[in-house]
Write an enzyme that holds these catalytic residues in place. Structure first.
Site, PDB file in Angstrom:
ATOM      1  N   ILE A  58     -30.219  11.906   8.544  1.00  0.00           N
ATOM      2  CA  ILE A  58     -29.787  13.295   9.465  1.00  0.00           C
ATOM      3  C   ILE A  58     -29.758  12.611  11.008  1.00  0.00           C
ATOM      4  CG2 ILE A  58     -30.109  15.428  10.124  1.00  0.00           C
ATOM      5  CD1 ILE A  58     -31.384  16.432   7.768  1.00  0.00           C
ATOM      6  N   LYS A  62     -36.494   7.591  18.096  1.00  0.00           N
ATOM      7  CA  LYS A  62     -37.544   6.159  18.636  1.00  0.00           C
ATOM      8  C   LYS A  62     -38.837   6.568  17.936  1.00  0.00           C
ATOM      9  CE  LYS A  62     -38.010   7.142  23.001  1.00  0.00           C
ATOM     10  NZ  LYS A  62     -37.169   7.998  24.116  1.00  0.00           N
ATOM     11  N   GLU A  63     -38.962   7.842  17.249  1.00  0.00           N
ATOM     12  CA  GLU A  63     -40.264   8.139  16.969  1.00  0.00           C
ATOM     13  C   GLU A  63     -40.268   8.521  15.435  1.00  0.00           C
ATOM     14  OE1 GLU A  63     -42.002  11.133  19.592  1.00  0.00           O
ATOM     15  OE2 GLU A  63     -42.360  12.342  17.684  1.00  0.00           O
ATOM     16  N   ALA A  64     -39.197   8.995  15.149  1.00  0.00           N
ATOM     17  CA  ALA A  64     -39.111   9.198  13.666  1.00  0.00           C
ATOM     18  C   ALA A  64     -37.440   9.293  13.240  1.00  0.00           C
ATOM     19  CB  ALA A  64     -39.627  10.832  13.467  1.00  0.00           C
ATOM     20  N   ASN A  65     -37.412   9.198  11.941  1.00  0.00           N
ATOM     21  CA  ASN A  65     -35.932   9.505  11.128  1.00  0.00           C
ATOM     22  C   ASN A  65     -36.028  10.488  10.317  1.00  0.00           C
ATOM     23  OD1 ASN A  65     -34.638   6.845  12.235  1.00  0.00           O
ATOM     24  ND2 ASN A  65     -36.518   6.235  11.165  1.00  0.00           N
ATOM     25  N   LYS A  80     -38.930  14.216   7.411  1.00  0.00           N
ATOM     26  CA  LYS A  80     -39.072  13.512   8.833  1.00  0.00           C
ATOM     27  C   LYS A  80     -40.069  12.359   8.357  1.00  0.00           C
ATOM     28  CE  LYS A  80     -39.828  14.424  13.627  1.00  0.00           C
ATOM     29  NZ  LYS A  80     -39.934  15.632  14.747  1.00  0.00           N
ATOM     30  N   ASP A 195     -41.331  21.355  24.366  1.00  0.00           N
ATOM     31  CA  ASP A 195     -40.084  20.457  24.195  1.00  0.00           C
ATOM     32  C   ASP A 195     -39.012  21.542  23.783  1.00  0.00           C
ATOM     33  OD1 ASP A 195     -38.170  18.299  24.839  1.00  0.00           O
ATOM     34  OD2 ASP A 195     -38.951  17.629  22.695  1.00  0.00           O
ATOM     35  N   TYR A 199     -31.813  20.768  22.694  1.00  0.00           N
ATOM     36  CA  TYR A 199     -31.405  19.776  21.744  1.00  0.00           C
ATOM     37  C   TYR A 199     -32.464  19.923  20.584  1.00  0.00           C
ATOM     38  CZ  TYR A 199     -29.265  16.802  25.375  1.00  0.00           C
ATOM     39  OH  TYR A 199     -28.376  16.637  26.139  1.00  0.00           O
ATOM     40  N   ASP A 211     -38.611  20.447  15.907  1.00  0.00           N
ATOM     41  CA  ASP A 211     -39.321  19.526  16.634  1.00  0.00           C
ATOM     42  C   ASP A 211     -40.528  19.942  17.173  1.00  0.00           C
ATOM     43  OD1 ASP A 211     -39.915  17.191  17.811  1.00  0.00           O
ATOM     44  OD2 ASP A 211     -38.280  17.047  18.944  1.00  0.00           O
TER      45      ASP A 211
HETATM   46  P1  ATP Z   1     -35.416  13.035  18.728  1.00  0.00           P
HETATM   47  O1  ATP Z   1     -36.220  12.084  19.515  1.00  0.00           O
HETATM   48  O2  ATP Z   1     -33.764  12.788  18.529  1.00  0.00           O
HETATM   49  O3  ATP Z   1     -35.374  14.680  19.270  1.00  0.00           O
HETATM   50  P2  ATP Z   1     -37.363  13.801  16.819  1.00  0.00           P
HETATM   51  O4  ATP Z   1     -38.088  12.597  16.513  1.00  0.00           O
HETATM   52  O5  ATP Z   1     -37.897  14.632  18.306  1.00  0.00           O
HETATM   53  O6  ATP Z   1     -35.938  13.288  17.562  1.00  0.00           O
HETATM   54  P3  ATP Z   1     -36.692  16.169  15.601  1.00  0.00           P
HETATM   55  O7  ATP Z   1     -36.029  16.605  16.879  1.00  0.00           O
HETATM   56  O8  ATP Z   1     -37.806  16.845  14.792  1.00  0.00           O
HETATM   57  O9  ATP Z   1     -37.041  14.712  15.769  1.00  0.00           O
HETATM   58  O10 ATP Z   1     -35.288  15.845  14.626  1.00  0.00           O
HETATM   59  C1  ATP Z   1     -34.289  15.341  14.906  1.00  0.00           C
HETATM   60  C2  ATP Z   1     -32.891  15.532  14.377  1.00  0.00           C
HETATM   61  O11 ATP Z   1     -33.030  15.827  13.186  1.00  0.00           O
HETATM   62  C3  ATP Z   1     -32.611  16.724  14.933  1.00  0.00           C
HETATM   63  O12 ATP Z   1     -32.170  16.959  16.254  1.00  0.00           O
HETATM   64  C4  ATP Z   1     -31.768  17.731  13.978  1.00  0.00           C
HETATM   65  O13 ATP Z   1     -30.402  17.349  14.122  1.00  0.00           O
HETATM   66  C5  ATP Z   1     -32.410  16.969  12.694  1.00  0.00           C
HETATM   67  N1  ATP Z   1     -33.425  17.912  11.895  1.00  0.00           N
HETATM   68  C6  ATP Z   1     -34.533  17.888  12.035  1.00  0.00           C
HETATM   69  N2  ATP Z   1     -35.173  18.784  11.250  1.00  0.00           N
HETATM   70  C7  ATP Z   1     -34.228  19.333  10.535  1.00  0.00           C
HETATM   71  C8  ATP Z   1     -34.328  20.301   9.287  1.00  0.00           C
HETATM   72  N3  ATP Z   1     -35.334  20.910   9.029  1.00  0.00           N
HETATM   73  N4  ATP Z   1     -32.978  20.451   8.784  1.00  0.00           N
HETATM   74  C9  ATP Z   1     -31.793  19.918   9.313  1.00  0.00           C
HETATM   75  N5  ATP Z   1     -31.725  19.092  10.235  1.00  0.00           N
HETATM   76  C10 ATP Z   1     -33.064  18.757  10.790  1.00  0.00           C
HETATM   77 MN    MN Z   2     -35.850  16.616  19.012  1.00  0.00          MN
END
Ligand code: ATP
Ligand code: MN
Length: 258
Positions: A58, A62-65, A80, A195, A199, A211
């Site tokens: 999805i 930087k921190e997670a996929n 995540k 945050d 986004y 997030d």
């Molecule tokens: P970023 O640095 O891109 O903000 P992040 O490490 O902060 O990433 P999240 O914001 O939690 O992580 O998730 C990244 C992306 O994954 C989100 O913008 C969203 O598009 C998708 N995502 C996260 N959780 C879900 C979920 N439960 N269902 C569907 N999509 C999700």
């Molecule tokens: Mn995010």
């Protein structure tokens, strides 16, 4: 677990044993970010039916996929997976050090990331209690967090992705939603997201806040700063979209004093 048995289990989780090709994006990302601990953790969830398969990527960050998957009951999940090696170590350390809920802070980056993942899980549980719509947390272990998948056929878009299709009244409703979230979290949950932005709001049958890794409690010495930041970000965004927003500084004082 033996190396080859583990590899086989991971291939099963990624659906590689049947159909998926080894040059898919899923396979590439998995190859790049699944270290030994991550593989062991995924295998642990696989054996317990919490993850049957991961079928897509999805988001890569930087921190997670974040991966799309299904569990044994056929329910879709979002998984995540935090990187155990991250350039964000310093920032993560500082956030955790300020959180009064966190007792012992590991020196080792890998273990610090586990604490970070666990905190996001706890934050999701806490936010739900105060009627904030979030992906329901299902399980966590080490650097892996399993939650409800938000979306239909495809993962839900972020507010940022759909803003061009929205009308003024939609923005007004979303602004009220965002302010309601900030207020409920702070007043009833003694909590702040930290945050909140276009986004981190997904749109699927209404808005869903995601997030929660940097969210914390009021008792945290930086919570006021985070509250002020959320109010400023939300106000700036919706002001630009033509919403008549409240003065964020006034709202800040009202929340803090009231
Ligand atoms: P970023 O640095 O891109 O903000 P992040 O490490 O902060 O990433 P999240 O914001 O939690 O992580 O998730 C990244 C992306 O994954 C989100 O913008 C969203 O598009 C998708 N995502 C996260 N959780 C879900 C979920 N439960 N269902 C569907 N999509 C999700
Ligand atoms: Mn995010």
């Amino acid at each position: 677990m033996r190396e080859d048995a583990l590899e086989r289990e991971i291939e099963e989780i990624l659906g590689l044993r049947e159909r998926r090709e080894k040059d898919s994006e899923l396979y590439k990302i998995a190859n790049e970010v699944f270290d030994r601990t991550t593989k062991e953790t995924l295998a642990y969830f696989h054996r317990r039916g919490k993850i049957k398969e991961l079928y897509g990527v999805i988001s890569t960050g930087k921190e997670a996929n974040v991966f799309a998957g299904v569990d044994d009951r056929g329910e879709r999940i979002a998984v995540k997976i935090y990187r155990t090696y991250t350039t964000e170590f310093r920032r993560i350390w500082e956030y955790l050090a300020a959180d009064p809920r966190i007792g012992y802070l590991p020196k080792d980056m890998r273990k610090l990331v586990f604490v970070w993942a666990r905190r996001e899980f706890k934050n999701l549980q806490r936010a739900i209690k105060y009627a904030v719509r979030v992906p329901e947390p299902r399980a966590f272990r080490n650097n892996v967090l399993i939650m409800e998948f938000i979306g239909g056929e495809l993962p839900a878009p972020r507010l940022k992705d759909v803003e061009k299709d929205l009308e003024k009244t939609d923005f007004e409703e979303l602004y009220d939603f965002a302010m309601g979230v900030i207020e409920r979290l702070w007043k009833r949950g003694d909590m702040v997201h930290g945050d909140l932005s276009e986004y981190n709001i997904l749109i699927h049958e209404g808005p869903v806040v995601i997030d929660w890794s940097q969210a914390t409690v009021k008792r945290n010495r930086v919570s006021l700063e985070l509250l002020r930041r959320d109010l400023a970000n939300v106000s700036n965004y919706f002001r630009k979209k033509g919403v008549e927003v409240e003065d964020p500084e006034e709202k800040f004082r009202e929340l803090v004093e009231g």
